[in-house]
Design an enzyme around this catalytic site. Structure first.
Site, mmCIF file in Angstrom:
data_model
loop_
_atom_site.group_PDB
_atom_site.id
_atom_site.type_symbol
_atom_site.label_atom_id
_atom_site.label_comp_id
_atom_site.label_asym_id
_atom_site.label_seq_id
_atom_site.Cartn_x
_atom_site.Cartn_y
_atom_site.Cartn_z
ATOM 1 C CD GLU A 167 -10.376 -10.199 1.473
ATOM 2 O OE1 GLU A 167 -10.528 -10.053 0.206
ATOM 3 O OE2 GLU A 167 -9.327 -10.021 2.075
ATOM 4 C CG HIS A 217 -11.228 -6.434 -3.560
ATOM 5 N ND1 HIS A 217 -12.185 -7.095 -3.100
ATOM 6 C CD2 HIS A 217 -10.043 -6.911 -3.031
ATOM 7 C CE1 HIS A 217 -11.579 -7.924 -2.286
ATOM 8 N NE2 HIS A 217 -10.404 -7.825 -1.968
ATOM 9 C CD GLU A 218 -6.233 -6.501 -3.576
ATOM 10 O OE1 GLU A 218 -5.653 -6.298 -2.433
ATOM 11 O OE2 GLU A 218 -6.792 -7.722 -3.799
ATOM 12 C CG HIS A 248 -8.066 -4.881 1.127
ATOM 13 N ND1 HIS A 248 -9.209 -5.365 2.156
ATOM 14 C CD2 HIS A 248 -8.118 -5.976 0.127
ATOM 15 C CE1 HIS A 248 -9.554 -6.642 1.530
ATOM 16 N NE2 HIS A 248 -8.969 -6.997 0.543
#
Length: 214
Positions: free
Chosen positions: A112, A74-75, A78
């Site tokens: 997100e 997830h990070e 980004h």
């Protein structure tokens, strides 16, 4: 070993980054000698937490965060989206605290959700699973708010589009993000035809299944 686990997990995203033009993260960077690098920093002694720092292209992980491959991906996603946009990133609002199933803002839900769905796409999953091991599905459920300000609704829509109408791959979405700076899911959906991706009744029904009506 958590540091190595985070490194290995990040590699899984790199292998699926969908860039046919170079060994960089994004097709916007075509010189293999000038790729923007992703840095991961893990602090073992701090309480569990994660954040992506766009100023330094760094994913910060603390405590047991590397135990969750979803969290690491997830990070890292980004960072991937940041590079797909060539170093630009949407002006995100109402996103300091956000949840998969609750409303935030269109920009927060979009950024997100891309990170959530990227993790699930890489892992062949349909959930977000944090370091605590508790899963939350991207299928719209009774705890969910409605609409495209909910990252779970957007994330579920992205995964269903990639898997069910885009040929099982996100590559044309990646190509689209490599040529357009996109701030919201609505913008993405409107621009899909420019990447030869459909917005027909089947695609719109997928969105409606997640309470998004365009």
């Amino acid at each position: 070993m958590r540091a190595w686990h985070a490194f290995d997990t990040g590699n899984e995203l790199w292998w699926k980054r969908g860039n046919p033009k170079s060994n960089c993260w994004s097709a916007r960077e075509t010189d293999d000698n000038e790729c923007t690098e992703l840095t991961m920093q893990w602090v073992s002694s701090a309480p569990s937490g994660t954040v992506y720092d766009p100023q330094h292209n760094t994913v910060h992980l603390t405590g047991d965060a590397p135990d969750s491959e979803h969290t690491v991906l997830h990070e890292s996603a980004h960072f991937l989206q940041h590079r797909l946009f060539g170093g630009w990133f949407p002006q995100v609002t109402r996103c300091i605290r956000h949840w998969v199933d609750k409303a935030s803002s269109e920009t927060c839900a979009w950024t997100e959700a891309f990170a959530d769905s990227a993790a699930a796409y890489v892992l062949g999953d349909y959930r977000y699973v944090g370091p605590n091991g508790i899963p939350i599905s991207f299928a719209h459920g009774p705890t969910y708010d409605d609409g495209d300000t909910v990252q779970g609704n957007v994330g579920g829509s992205l995964l269903d589009l990639w898997r069910n109408v885009d040929g099982g791959t996100w590559n044309r979405t990646i190509a689209l993000l490599s040529t357009h700076n996109i701030s919201t899911f609505r913008e993405y959906f409107t621009l899909r035809p420019t990447a030869h991706l459909v917005t027909d009744d089947k695609a719109r029904q997928i969105l409606r299944n997640h309470t998004i009506n365009y």
